[in-house]
Scaffold this motif. Structure first.
Motif, PDB file in Angstrom:
ATOM      1  N   VAL A   1     -33.499  20.990  38.211  1.00 35.60           N
ATOM      2  CA  VAL A   1     -32.220  20.337  37.929  1.00 35.60           C
ATOM      3  C   VAL A   1     -31.264  20.572  39.085  1.00 35.60           C
ATOM      4  CG1 VAL A   1     -30.300  20.149  36.314  1.00 35.60           C
ATOM      5  CG2 VAL A   1     -32.558  20.783  35.463  1.00 35.60           C
ATOM      6  N   ALA A   2     -30.718  19.501  39.645  1.00 34.93           N
ATOM      7  CA  ALA A   2     -29.705  19.657  40.699  1.00 34.93           C
ATOM      8  C   ALA A   2     -28.368  19.956  40.037  1.00 34.93           C
ATOM      9  CB  ALA A   2     -29.614  18.378  41.522  1.00 34.93           C
ATOM     10  N   VAL A   3     -27.721  21.054  40.466  1.00 30.52           N
ATOM     11  CA  VAL A   3     -26.427  21.383  39.879  1.00 30.52           C
ATOM     12  C   VAL A   3     -25.301  21.263  40.900  1.00 30.52           C
ATOM     13  CG1 VAL A   3     -27.410  22.827  38.068  1.00 30.52           C
ATOM     14  CG2 VAL A   3     -26.815  23.851  40.284  1.00 30.52           C
ATOM     15  N   SER A   4     -25.643  20.925  42.112  1.00 31.36           N
ATOM     16  CA  SER A   4     -24.659  20.520  43.120  1.00 31.36           C
ATOM     17  C   SER A   4     -25.449  19.739  44.153  1.00 31.36           C
ATOM     18  CB  SER A   4     -23.957  21.744  43.745  1.00 31.36           C
ATOM     19  OG  SER A   4     -24.849  22.410  44.612  1.00 31.36           O
ATOM     20  N   GLU A   5     -24.763  19.239  45.162  1.00 31.67           N
ATOM     21  CA  GLU A   5     -25.487  18.457  46.160  1.00 31.67           C
ATOM     22  C   GLU A   5     -26.531  19.321  46.856  1.00 31.67           C
ATOM     23  OE1 GLU A   5     -25.460  15.306  46.483  1.00 31.67           O
ATOM     24  OE2 GLU A   5     -23.877  15.103  44.967  1.00 31.67           O
ATOM     25  N   ALA A   6     -26.245  20.638  46.956  1.00 34.56           N
ATOM     26  CA  ALA A   6     -27.092  21.506  47.765  1.00 34.56           C
ATOM     27  C   ALA A   6     -28.062  22.352  46.941  1.00 34.56           C
ATOM     28  CB  ALA A   6     -26.213  22.441  48.608  1.00 34.56           C
ATOM     29  N   GLU A   7     -27.804  22.492  45.654  1.00 33.77           N
ATOM     30  CA  GLU A   7     -28.494  23.543  44.911  1.00 33.77           C
ATOM     31  C   GLU A   7     -29.276  22.965  43.736  1.00 33.77           C
ATOM     32  OE1 GLU A   7     -27.134  27.833  42.943  1.00 33.77           O
ATOM     33  OE2 GLU A   7     -25.641  26.317  43.470  1.00 33.77           O
ATOM     34  N   THR A   8     -30.511  23.446  43.574  1.00 33.72           N
ATOM     35  CA  THR A   8     -31.246  23.078  42.360  1.00 33.72           C
ATOM     36  C   THR A   8     -31.649  24.349  41.625  1.00 33.72           C
ATOM     37  OG1 THR A   8     -33.370  23.095  43.479  1.00 33.72           O
ATOM     38  CG2 THR A   8     -32.198  20.984  43.391  1.00 33.72           C
ATOM     39  N   LYS A   9     -31.859  24.202  40.307  1.00 35.71           N
ATOM     40  CA  LYS A   9     -32.258  25.345  39.479  1.00 35.71           C
ATOM     41  C   LYS A   9     -33.520  24.972  38.724  1.00 35.71           C
ATOM     42  CE  LYS A   9     -28.303  27.723  39.975  1.00 35.71           C
ATOM     43  NZ  LYS A   9     -28.273  28.968  40.762  1.00 35.71           N
ATOM     44  N   ARG A  10     -34.314  26.019  38.427  1.00 36.01           N
ATOM     45  CA  ARG A  10     -35.453  25.797  37.542  1.00 36.01           C
ATOM     46  C   ARG A  10     -35.017  26.171  36.131  1.00 36.01           C
ATOM     47  NH1 ARG A  10     -41.172  28.466  38.728  1.00 36.01           N
ATOM     48  NH2 ARG A  10     -39.886  30.322  38.695  1.00 36.01           N
ATOM     49  N   ILE A  11     -35.142  25.256  35.198  1.00 39.42           N
ATOM     50  CA  ILE A  11     -34.669  25.504  33.826  1.00 39.42           C
ATOM     51  C   ILE A  11     -35.765  25.109  32.842  1.00 39.42           C
ATOM     52  CG2 ILE A  11     -32.987  24.810  32.057  1.00 39.42           C
ATOM     53  CD1 ILE A  11     -30.965  24.372  34.340  1.00 39.42           C
ATOM     54  N   VAL A  12     -36.070  26.034  31.933  1.00 38.19           N
ATOM     55  CA  VAL A  12     -37.031  25.734  30.882  1.00 38.19           C
ATOM     56  C   VAL A  12     -36.265  25.082  29.725  1.00 38.19           C
ATOM     57  CG1 VAL A  12     -38.680  26.697  29.233  1.00 38.19           C
ATOM     58  CG2 VAL A  12     -38.511  27.648  31.543  1.00 38.19           C
ATOM     59  N   CYS A  13     -36.787  23.964  29.248  1.00 36.34           N
ATOM     60  CA  CYS A  13     -36.049  23.189  28.249  1.00 36.34           C
ATOM     61  C   CYS A  13     -36.977  22.813  27.094  1.00 36.34           C
ATOM     62  CB  CYS A  13     -35.482  21.930  28.917  1.00 36.34           C
ATOM     63  SG  CYS A  13     -34.587  20.856  27.797  1.00 36.34           S
ATOM     64  N   GLY A  14     -36.485  22.953  25.878  1.00 38.48           N
ATOM     65  CA  GLY A  14     -37.325  22.662  24.714  1.00 38.48           C
ATOM     66  C   GLY A  14     -37.057  21.300  24.103  1.00 38.48           C
ATOM     67  N   ALA A  15     -36.133  20.526  24.676  1.00 37.96           N
ATOM     68  CA  ALA A  15     -35.746  19.270  24.034  1.00 37.96           C
ATOM     69  C   ALA A  15     -36.773  18.181  24.300  1.00 37.96           C
ATOM     70  CB  ALA A  15     -34.376  18.828  24.559  1.00 37.96           C
ATOM     71  N   PRO A  16     -37.073  17.365  23.300  1.00 35.46           N
ATOM     72  CA  PRO A  16     -38.079  16.305  23.501  1.00 35.46           C
ATOM     73  C   PRO A  16     -37.554  15.163  24.374  1.00 35.46           C
ATOM     74  CG  PRO A  16     -37.154  16.207  21.281  1.00 35.46           C
ATOM     75  CD  PRO A  16     -36.592  17.434  21.911  1.00 35.46           C
ATOM     76  N   ASN A  17     -36.210  15.043  24.467  1.00 35.12           N
ATOM     77  CA  ASN A  17     -35.692  13.850  25.141  1.00 35.12           C
ATOM     78  C   ASN A  17     -35.356  14.071  26.614  1.00 35.12           C
ATOM     79  OD1 ASN A  17     -33.534  15.532  24.504  1.00 35.12           O
ATOM     80  ND2 ASN A  17     -32.083  13.834  24.391  1.00 35.12           N
ATOM     81  N   VAL A  18     -35.727  15.212  27.177  1.00 34.48           N
ATOM     82  CA  VAL A  18     -35.380  15.450  28.575  1.00 34.48           C
ATOM     83  C   VAL A  18     -36.263  14.570  29.459  1.00 34.48           C
ATOM     84  CG1 VAL A  18     -36.944  17.440  28.831  1.00 34.48           C
ATOM     85  CG2 VAL A  18     -34.904  17.252  30.290  1.00 34.48           C
ATOM     86  N   ALA A  19     -35.636  13.993  30.506  1.00 34.76           N
ATOM     87  CA  ALA A  19     -36.399  13.105  31.390  1.00 34.76           C
ATOM     88  C   ALA A  19     -35.785  13.117  32.780  1.00 34.76           C
ATOM     89  CB  ALA A  19     -36.388  11.678  30.837  1.00 34.76           C
ATOM     90  N   ALA A  20     -36.576  12.885  33.754  1.00 32.76           N
ATOM     91  CA  ALA A  20     -36.081  12.882  35.122  1.00 32.76           C
ATOM     92  C   ALA A  20     -35.062  11.766  35.287  1.00 32.76           C
ATOM     93  CB  ALA A  20     -37.241  12.703  36.104  1.00 32.76           C
ATOM     94  N   GLY A  21     -34.050  12.032  36.114  1.00 32.82           N
ATOM     95  CA  GLY A  21     -33.022  11.034  36.372  1.00 32.82           C
ATOM     96  C   GLY A  21     -31.794  11.161  35.495  1.00 32.82           C
ATOM     97  N   GLN A  22     -31.890  11.945  34.397  1.00 35.07           N
ATOM     98  CA  GLN A  22     -30.740  12.067  33.480  1.00 35.07           C
ATOM     99  C   GLN A  22     -29.616  12.918  34.104  1.00 35.07           C
ATOM    100  OE1 GLN A  22     -32.766  13.938  30.270  1.00 35.07           O
ATOM    101  NE2 GLN A  22     -33.020  12.034  29.073  1.00 35.07           N
ATOM    102  N   PHE A  23     -28.375  12.498  33.822  1.00 30.99           N
ATOM    103  CA  PHE A  23     -27.233  13.396  34.066  1.00 30.99           C
ATOM    104  C   PHE A  23     -27.013  14.199  32.792  1.00 30.99           C
ATOM    105  CE2 PHE A  23     -26.487  10.316  37.402  1.00 30.99           C
ATOM    106  CZ  PHE A  23     -26.006  11.111  38.452  1.00 30.99           C
ATOM    107  N   VAL A  24     -26.990  15.528  32.933  1.00 33.08           N
ATOM    108  CA  VAL A  24     -26.928  16.382  31.734  1.00 33.08           C
ATOM    109  C   VAL A  24     -25.940  17.521  31.946  1.00 33.08           C
ATOM    110  CG1 VAL A  24     -29.302  15.941  30.969  1.00 33.08           C
ATOM    111  CG2 VAL A  24     -28.842  17.764  32.632  1.00 33.08           C
TER     112      VAL A  24
END
Lengths: 308, 799
Positions: B67-90
């Motif tokens: 997950v990108a949390v700023s222009e420069a930084e990404t984080k690895r996040i474990v998520c249990g939600a069924p509706n998570v998908a690439a491209g989403q703003f969350v």
């Protein structure tokens, strides 16, 4: 002989005695288990058999003589009694005299009376009102318009269309418990008079450092209307658990009698003004005595009532 | 009434400190019951974008996301939600973020995979109810923006207690006006002007049946709106004040209601049949399926909005289902009206509905604001949902005369005890919307704004002045008067004294409810004509055990006995003074409220005390307490009242003429069984008001006796069937005026006297108030007494 000397000595001590408490000391000295006369009596059995009767008789005579002297002295010193102080067959004065059960007034009655007395001192007369009332007097005469939401401010119990149970004036009151309502009408009665009485009442009830404040509020029968708070008696206003950290505790509703109410009883509001207030006895009792559950009052559990 | 501070701040400046604001509102009469913080305060909850979603190696239901949390930084996040998908703003809660539910995000390892934050759901952010999956933000955002800036800025929500006389405070504009007045500031609510497209002929026919039922109705068509979700600011504003977001159209009408206090309703124009909107009384039996899912059967007491075919809304209360705005709605008919408060109240009470709209209408809405509120809503439609407004239809049948009061400033002095001139009055009232003009310092002409229907006369003006002046400042200097009590209410004093007496006799006072369940009449076996059977029923009791006003104190007190027995308190002496409520036999008029005093004595067998062994409670205990109480208050109950005893029931009564004053004895078996008592219960119920009438409130002093007393003892042998009462009566009558007192000191039955007889030992005292009595005199009296006893009652002197 010994016996005469002992009697003589007892006589001298008794005549010098001026305090009833010393009599016991003297009694023990001569007649007690280790007393001198008792010792003589014990010694009789060691005498030759022929001497024993005479010696015994002499000691017994001396004992009687000293007992009489003691009684006479006791009587002359005062504090004597005759007859039994305890029931027949009972000799232990430490037995319980009661079984620990005493009657008492209900705590609400006591608080109610305390309130009445304070208001009497402030110049109020006491009057009882009916509990079942015509709707007219409960609502219209008190300036509640028909079909108006202000009638929802209290629970109203109806008996017929026109007859109901008198509702409470103050929102701090619980349905159908005693309430004290004050009313004062005259020329030139002002809100300052009202605040004075409310403050004097709270000071009398909760201590001389109690302060009050009035917050604007709405009651149909007063205008202006107020809710009165008193400074918390536990923390003096700095905030604590008792006042919910507010420093103030709501104690009554009050206000200047609405002109329509005066008109309903044919007082000219241009000439007369007045104030009214309503205080729940239960509310005051809870605050004053630290009762935190209002149901205890009507529960009448003697273990509760006997705490006061 | 919930007030959002953020919302309020759009119209008026408020103090920085919430505590100060809450205090100032409260002291001006806007009691703030509670307040709470709302919204996201933590800047560590930010907008992120899901770049990649991969399956968790060790868990089927978990995903590992980049997950990108700023222009420069990404984080690895474990998520249990069924509706998570690439491209989403969350929304992403970063390490260290504190969520509204109290959870603090830490770096964790979930089934062997490190997770550096959390993608949040609605519920986790304290918004809405959707817990099925993560919240997905519509649109595009700058990564790393605090979520609070987008969704829900920090807010404080006040809960105001608005009294029923102040419907003008049921809106943010109303509270803004008060706020401005309190701080002597100005306030401004957005004003909208709407350009209407003129049309040649009205597209909707508007009919108002009665100008009294519906004083004003502003209707307007808006064509071509696009129904959809509301923008975040709108949804959030409504949710802050406790209203769920539904769609942009409904939300806008709700927003205007919470802004201006004027309820509005949108109909789907296409679904209004016959092109007509009619405000009329319902016909008996008409049916409306309303938005709350309920179906209501209507009568002519109810006011409805109808089309050609039938009702489409309950006026001022709730809309109908069939004409509701739905996703497919394009053209609206917007209603902004004023309905009669009583009618709205009566209808909604009869049908058991309460809505935000009815709450406002039944308190009285401001009919002057209808047009303004309609314009405001239409302008918001145009801004948010598009659409073109049509011509405005404004039927204003109930226009009010402006209210003008001539106010004498002396009233302020007279009612508040403070001196204020005309200028002061104007300064205090003007910010509330009262226009003041004054000819001199003593008289102010005040015109009352339309939204203040509660201000009708001078006293109302005085209250406004007092509120703005400050209740706290009244009464300083204690310029007040003194009064002396007009006297004592004797009955009140009597009752207190009676209860004090009983307390000292060992009774504990109880206080019980004035209500009964009503089954006691039969249980106690009261006769058919007993006034206690004339019960007063409560029409709307809270619980079934409180259906009647009590006609006896006993049931309530027996409940007390039962409860205390259950607690192991077995010896109970209790008393109570209270009112009972007896219906008039014809059932009309106010009931009789009668003061009753009741005593109960009960004690189990074997509950002994060493000084008083084997002494159970019996009839004489209760009789003693009754008579002693009388004696204490100078009522000679034994001699002055008529005593009767019923052997069958074990009950005695004392009556004065035909009126029973006191009833006492043992509780009957049926009632005992009802309460499950296993020990005898004795009681007495007394007419306290009757006793008060019989008592001597203010006795006169009598001279103390100067001559000595003469005493005689008699021992009488009495045959069975002769009562003490008969003997005493004969003694009193025949001893004449010389009798001072007599006392029964011994009652004996046994071997020493013939069987079937009882021996009474009696001490008699004689005295004359003018001489010393001689033995011969007493002897002759005694001789006469004995011969009368012998003749009348066959009583002999014991030999």
């Amino acid at each position: 002989m010994d016996v005469d000397r002992i009697v003589q000595s007892a006589k001298e001590e008794l005549s010098a005695c001026t305090d009833a408490h010393d009599l016991d000391t003297i009694r023990i000295k001569y007649l007690g288990r280790k007393g001198s006369l008792t010792a003589l009596l014990r010694a009789v059995k060691d005498l030759p058999p022929a001497e024993r009767p005479a010696a015994g008789a002499a000691v017994n005579a001396a004992k009687l003589q000293i007992e009489e002297l003691l009684s006479a002295k006791e009587a002359s010193l005062g504090g004597a009694r005759s007859g039994s102080v305890m029931p027949e067959g009972v000799s232990d004065p430490t037995l319980p005299a009661h079984d620990g059960i005493a009657g008492r007034r209900h705590i609400l009655s006591r608080v109610f009376r305390e309130m009445k007395n304070i208001f009497r001192g402030l110049g109020y007369s006491i009057a009882h009102g009916p509990d079942v009332e015509l709707e007219y007097y409960n609502f219209q005469a008190l300036n509640f318009p028909e079909e108006h939401p202000s009638r929802d401010l209290q629970d109203t119990f109806y008996i017929t269309d026109d007859i109901l149970l008198r509702t409470q004036t103050s929102p701090v009151q619980v349905r159908f418990m005693d309430q004290v309502e004050g009313l004062y009408v005259d020329t030139d009665v002002t809100m300052a008079d009202l605040k004075k009485d409310v403050e004097l009442f709270t000071r009398e009830m909760f201590g001389p450092n109690t302060r009050i404040r009035f917050r604007p509020h709405f009651f149909p029968f007063t205008e202006p209307s107020a809710e009165a708070d008193m400074s918390c008696f536990a923390c003096q206003g700095s905030g604590c658990a008792i006042c919910g950290h507010a420093g103030w505790i709501e104690i009554m509703g009050a206000g200047m009698v609405h002109p329509n109410v005066l008109r309903a009883v044919e007082y000219d509001p241009e000439v007369y003004s007045g104030f009214a207030f309503g205080i729940g006895v239960d509310r005051i009792a809870m605050l004053k005595h630290g009762v935190n559950d209002i149901r205890l009052f009507l529960g009448n559990d003697l273990r509760f009532l006997e705490q006061f | 009434m919930l007030i959002s501070m953020n919302w309020l701040k759009r119209y008026v400046p408020v103090p920085d400190s919430v505590e100060t604001f809450v205090h100032d509102l409260t002291m001006a009469g806007l009691n703030v019951e509670t307040w709470r913080e709302r919204g996201l305060r933590d800047p560590n909850i930010v907008v992120g974008r899901v770049l990649e979603v991969a399956k968790h190696p060790d868990a089927d239901r978990l995903s590992v996301c980049r997950v990108a949390v700023s222009e420069a930084e990404t984080k690895r996040i474990v998520c249990g939600a069924p509706n998570v998908a690439a491209g989403q703003f969350v929304p992403v809660a970063l390490i260290g973020a504190a969520l509204p539910n109290g959870l603090t995000i830490k770096k964790t390892r979930i089934r062997g995979v490190d997770s550096e934050g959390m993608i949040c759901s609605d519920i986790e952010l304290g918004m809405g109810q959707d817990a099925k999956g993560i919240m997905v933000l519509d649109g595009e955002y700058v990564l790393g923006t605090p979520i609070a800036d987008i969704l829900m800025p920090p807010d404080v929500v006040l809960e105001l207690e608005v009294t029923p006389n102040r419907p003008d405070l049921l809106s943010h504009a109303g509270v803004a006006r008060e706020t401005a007045a309190i701080y002597q500031k100005t306030f401004a609510v957005p004003e909208a002007t709407v350009e209407s497209a003129a049309s040649d002929k009205p597209e909707v026919r508007l009919e108002i049946e009665s100008g009294s039922d519906c004083p004003r109705y502003v209707g307007r068509i808006v064509r071509g709106v696009k129904v959809g979700p509301s923008p975040a600011w709108l949804a959030n504003s409504l949710e802050a004040v406790g209203i769920n977001s539904i769609n942009n159209i409904v939300d806008i009408t709700n927003f205007v209601m919470m802004e201006l206090g004027q309820p509005l309703h949108s109909f789907d124009l296409k679904k209004l049949r016959g092109g007509a909107v009619i405000v009329r009384r319902a016909f008996d039996g008409e049916i409306l399926a309303a938005l709350d899912g309920e179906t209501y059967e209507l009568t002519k007491e109810h006011l409805v909005i109808a089309d050609e075919k039938g009702p489409v809304a309950l006026a001022g209360i709730i809309g109908g289902n069939d004409t509701a705005v739905t996703a497919g709605t394009a053209d609206l008919f917007l209603e902004c009206a004023c309905f009669h408060p009583t009618l709205v109240r009566r209808t909604r009470k009869a049908l058991g509905i309460s809505t935000e709209a009815s709450y406002r209408f039944e308190r009285g809405s401001d009919r002057e604001i209808c047009r303004k509120a309609s314009d405001r809503a239409v302008a918001l439609f145009q801004e948010i949902a598009g659409g073109t407004p049509g011509e405005v239809l404004d039927v204003y049948k109930g226009e009010l005369e402006p209210r003008v009061l001539d106010f004498e400033t002396i009233e302020v002095r007279r009612l508040l005890g403070i001196n204020l001139g005309a200028a002061d009055v104007a300064r205090l009232l003007a910010p509330l919307g009262f226009a003041c003009t004054s000819k001199d310092s003593d008289l102010v002409r005040i015109s009352v704004p339309s939204y203040r229907a509660d201000v009708a006369e001078e006293a109302d003006i005085v209250e406004e002045i007092a509120r703005m002046y400050g209740y706290d400042r009244i009464g300083k200097g204690w310029d007040y008067r003194c009064t002396v009590s007009a006297g004592v209410e004797h009955f009140d004093e009597f009752m207190e004294a009676v209860l004090d007496h009983l307390a000292s006799r060992g009774f504990t006072e109880t206080i019980t409810s004035s209500f009964n369940e009503g089954s006691e009449a039969d249980a106690f076996g009261w006769p058919a004509d007993d006034p206690r059977r004339e019960r007063i029923a409560i029409r709307n009791p809270l619980v079934s055990t409180q259906r009647f006003m009590r006609t006896s104190l006993l049931p309530g007190m027996l409940d007390v006995v039962r409860r205390n027995l259950d607690q192991g308190l077995k010896r109970l002496y209790i008393c109570q003074a209270g009112k009972v409520f007896l219906g008039r036999p014809d059932g009309r008029g106010l009931p009789e409220e009668r003061w009753i005093l009741t005593l109960i004595m009960t004690k189990p067998q074997g509950d002994d005390f060493w000084l008083n062994m084997n002494k159970d409670v019996d009839l004489f205990d209760i009789k003693r307490e009754v008579e002693l109480m009388g004696r204490r208050f100078k009522i000679d109950i034994w001699h002055d009242f008529h005593y009767a005893f019923q052997k069958k029931t074990g009950m005695f009564t004392y009556a004065v003429r035909d009126r029973t004053m006191i009833e006492g004895g043992i509780l009957n078996d049926a009632v005992s069984a009802k309460y499950d008592f296993d020990q005898p219960v004795f009681y007495a119920e007394m007419d306290l008001a009757g006793l008060f009438k019989a008592c001597l409130i203010s006795p006169r002093a009598k001279p103390l006796p100067e001559y000595p007393v003469s005493k005689r003892d008699l021992s009488l042998v009495v045959k069975s069937g002769i009562t003490w009462q008969e003997i005493e009566k004969s003694l009193v009558k025949n001893c004449g005026g010389l009798l001072e007192s007599l006392k029964l000191f011994d009652v004996y039955t046994g071997d020493q006297i013939p069987s079937g007889t009882t021996a009474y030992g009696i001490k008699i005292q004689f005295r004359a108030n003018d001489r010393t009595l001689t033995d011969a005199e007493i002897d002759s009296v005694i001789d006469k007494v004995l011969s009368k006893l012998k003749n009348e009652l066959d009583v002999e002197l014991r030999s």
